[in-house]
Design a protein around this motif. Structure first.
Motif, PDB file in Angstrom:
ATOM      1  N   ALA A  40       0.861  -1.024   0.117  1.00  0.00           N
ATOM      2  CA  ALA A  40      -0.043  -0.024   0.044  1.00  0.00           C
ATOM      3  C   ALA A  40       0.713   1.416   0.047  1.00  0.00           C
ATOM      4  CB  ALA A  40      -1.114  -0.016   1.017  1.00  0.00           C
ATOM      5  N   ILE A  41       1.988   1.414   0.743  1.00  0.00           N
ATOM      6  CA  ILE A  41       2.737   2.436   0.920  1.00  0.00           C
ATOM      7  C   ILE A  41       3.641   2.551  -0.480  1.00  0.00           C
ATOM      8  CG2 ILE A  41       5.095   3.279   1.923  1.00  0.00           C
ATOM      9  CD1 ILE A  41       4.164   1.826   4.231  1.00  0.00           C
ATOM     10  N   GLY A  42       3.974   1.215  -1.145  1.00  0.00           N
ATOM     11  CA  GLY A  42       4.707   1.427  -2.528  1.00  0.00           C
ATOM     12  C   GLY A  42       3.628   2.082  -3.494  1.00  0.00           C
ATOM     13  N   LEU A  43       2.541   1.615  -3.542  1.00  0.00           N
ATOM     14  CA  LEU A  43       1.467   2.160  -4.638  1.00  0.00           C
ATOM     15  C   LEU A  43       1.229   3.794  -4.215  1.00  0.00           C
ATOM     16  CD1 LEU A  43      -0.859  -0.872  -4.846  1.00  0.00           C
ATOM     17  CD2 LEU A  43       0.802  -0.208  -6.481  1.00  0.00           C
ATOM     18  N   SER A  44       1.043   3.900  -3.092  1.00  0.00           N
ATOM     19  CA  SER A  44       0.949   5.491  -2.551  1.00  0.00           C
ATOM     20  C   SER A  44       2.069   6.137  -3.175  1.00  0.00           C
ATOM     21  CB  SER A  44       0.540   5.609  -1.202  1.00  0.00           C
ATOM     22  OG  SER A  44       0.320   6.891  -1.079  1.00  0.00           O
ATOM     23  N   GLU A  45       3.233   5.939  -2.821  1.00  0.00           N
ATOM     24  CA  GLU A  45       4.448   6.669  -3.306  1.00  0.00           C
ATOM     25  C   GLU A  45       4.551   6.719  -4.712  1.00  0.00           C
ATOM     26  OE1 GLU A  45       8.200   5.823  -1.480  1.00  0.00           O
ATOM     27  OE2 GLU A  45       7.325   5.991   0.544  1.00  0.00           O
ATOM     28  N   LYS A  65       9.520  11.315  -6.884  1.00  0.00           N
ATOM     29  CA  LYS A  65      10.628  11.399  -7.812  1.00  0.00           C
ATOM     30  C   LYS A  65      11.380  12.726  -7.320  1.00  0.00           C
ATOM     31  CE  LYS A  65       9.993   7.900  -9.833  1.00  0.00           C
ATOM     32  NZ  LYS A  65      10.847   6.983  -9.512  1.00  0.00           N
ATOM     33  N   ARG A  66      11.032  13.659  -7.101  1.00  0.00           N
ATOM     34  CA  ARG A  66      11.770  14.663  -6.748  1.00  0.00           C
ATOM     35  C   ARG A  66      12.559  14.352  -5.411  1.00  0.00           C
ATOM     36  NH1 ARG A  66       7.480  18.067  -6.618  1.00  0.00           N
ATOM     37  NH2 ARG A  66       7.007  17.584  -4.490  1.00  0.00           N
ATOM     38  N   GLN A  67      12.208  13.641  -4.621  1.00  0.00           N
ATOM     39  CA  GLN A  67      12.819  13.132  -3.385  1.00  0.00           C
ATOM     40  C   GLN A  67      14.089  12.083  -3.898  1.00  0.00           C
ATOM     41  OE1 GLN A  67      10.017  11.863  -0.685  1.00  0.00           O
ATOM     42  NE2 GLN A  67       9.658  13.567   0.227  1.00  0.00           N
ATOM     43  N   ASP A  71      16.600  16.703  -5.108  1.00  0.00           N
ATOM     44  CA  ASP A  71      16.386  18.140  -5.096  1.00  0.00           C
ATOM     45  C   ASP A  71      16.535  18.962  -3.944  1.00  0.00           C
ATOM     46  OD1 ASP A  71      16.213  17.657  -7.947  1.00  0.00           O
ATOM     47  OD2 ASP A  71      14.079  18.190  -8.182  1.00  0.00           O
ATOM     48  N   GLY A  72      16.368  18.212  -2.982  1.00  0.00           N
ATOM     49  CA  GLY A  72      16.618  19.032  -1.594  1.00  0.00           C
ATOM     50  C   GLY A  72      15.142  19.136  -1.070  1.00  0.00           C
ATOM     51  N   PRO A  73      15.023  19.972  -0.062  1.00  0.00           N
ATOM     52  CA  PRO A  73      14.064  20.088   0.603  1.00  0.00           C
ATOM     53  C   PRO A  73      13.019  21.041  -0.207  1.00  0.00           C
ATOM     54  CG  PRO A  73      15.660  21.448   1.914  1.00  0.00           C
ATOM     55  CD  PRO A  73      16.324  20.498   0.575  1.00  0.00           C
ATOM     56  N   THR A  74      11.828  20.854  -0.079  1.00  0.00           N
ATOM     57  CA  THR A  74      10.790  21.764  -0.606  1.00  0.00           C
ATOM     58  C   THR A  74      10.738  23.214   0.026  1.00  0.00           C
ATOM     59  OG1 THR A  74       8.874  21.107   1.018  1.00  0.00           O
ATOM     60  CG2 THR A  74       9.257  19.775  -0.821  1.00  0.00           C
ATOM     61  N   LYS A  75      10.111  24.211  -0.405  1.00  0.00           N
ATOM     62  CA  LYS A  75      10.005  25.307  -0.221  1.00  0.00           C
ATOM     63  C   LYS A  75       9.341  25.551   1.259  1.00  0.00           C
ATOM     64  CE  LYS A  75       8.725  30.133  -1.097  1.00  0.00           C
ATOM     65  NZ  LYS A  75       7.889  31.201  -1.878  1.00  0.00           N
ATOM     66  N   ALA A  76       8.390  24.663   1.388  1.00  0.00           N
ATOM     67  CA  ALA A  76       7.497  24.520   2.854  1.00  0.00           C
ATOM     68  C   ALA A  76       8.440  24.176   3.802  1.00  0.00           C
ATOM     69  CB  ALA A  76       6.078  23.691   2.538  1.00  0.00           C
ATOM     70  N   GLU A  77       9.362  23.129   3.531  1.00  0.00           N
ATOM     71  CA  GLU A  77      10.375  22.575   4.356  1.00  0.00           C
ATOM     72  C   GLU A  77      11.178  23.741   4.627  1.00  0.00           C
ATOM     73  OE1 GLU A  77       9.917  17.762   3.261  1.00  0.00           O
ATOM     74  OE2 GLU A  77      11.459  19.014   2.494  1.00  0.00           O
ATOM     75  N   LEU A  78      11.637  24.493   3.868  1.00  0.00           N
ATOM     76  CA  LEU A  78      12.674  25.368   4.250  1.00  0.00           C
ATOM     77  C   LEU A  78      12.052  26.718   4.836  1.00  0.00           C
ATOM     78  CD1 LEU A  78      14.373  25.541   0.484  1.00  0.00           C
ATOM     79  CD2 LEU A  78      15.622  24.739   2.677  1.00  0.00           C
TER      80      LEU A  78
END
Length: 104
Positions: A40-45, A65-67, A71-78
């Motif tokens: 389930a985790i694999g299909l979700s990701e 795919k970004r992770q 590409d580094g952290p997202t803008k929200a994480e930063l």
């Protein structure tokens, strides 16, 4: 089940590999012990879940795919890190500016 793209297959394979070696964790941080949960985790990701909308599946695959590309952290994480560090003017900064401010 619908046909999966090459990217989706690779993501599911990676998740199942992590499960096999005991490295797969839930969002709560617990180790996944159930094969069904790992699938389930694999299909979700991979954005191939039949439990999510097509738009949500597209977002999940893009995020995964970004992770994987690193590409580094997202803008929200930063932004969250900048908020913790109490950096002034963070709400008007771009992603690149936030990255520089958080690092320096």
């Amino acid at each position: 089940m619908a046909k999966q793209t090459k990217a989706q297959k690779e993501t599911v394979e990676r998740v199942m590999h992590e499960f096999k070696h005991g490295d797969l964790e839930t969002s709560a941080g617990d180790t996944v012990k159930s094969r069904r949960q790992a699938i389930a985790i694999g299909l979700s990701e991979a954005g191939a879940s039949n439990q999510q909308s097509p738009a949500e599946n597209e977002r999940r695959l893009a995020k995964t795919k970004r992770q994987e590309r690193g590409d580094g952290p997202t803008k929200a994480e930063l932004y969250a890190q900048a908020k913790k560090q109490n950096i002034p003017g963070r709400s008007k900064m771009s992603k690149a500016e936030l990255a520089r401010a958080v690092k320096g």
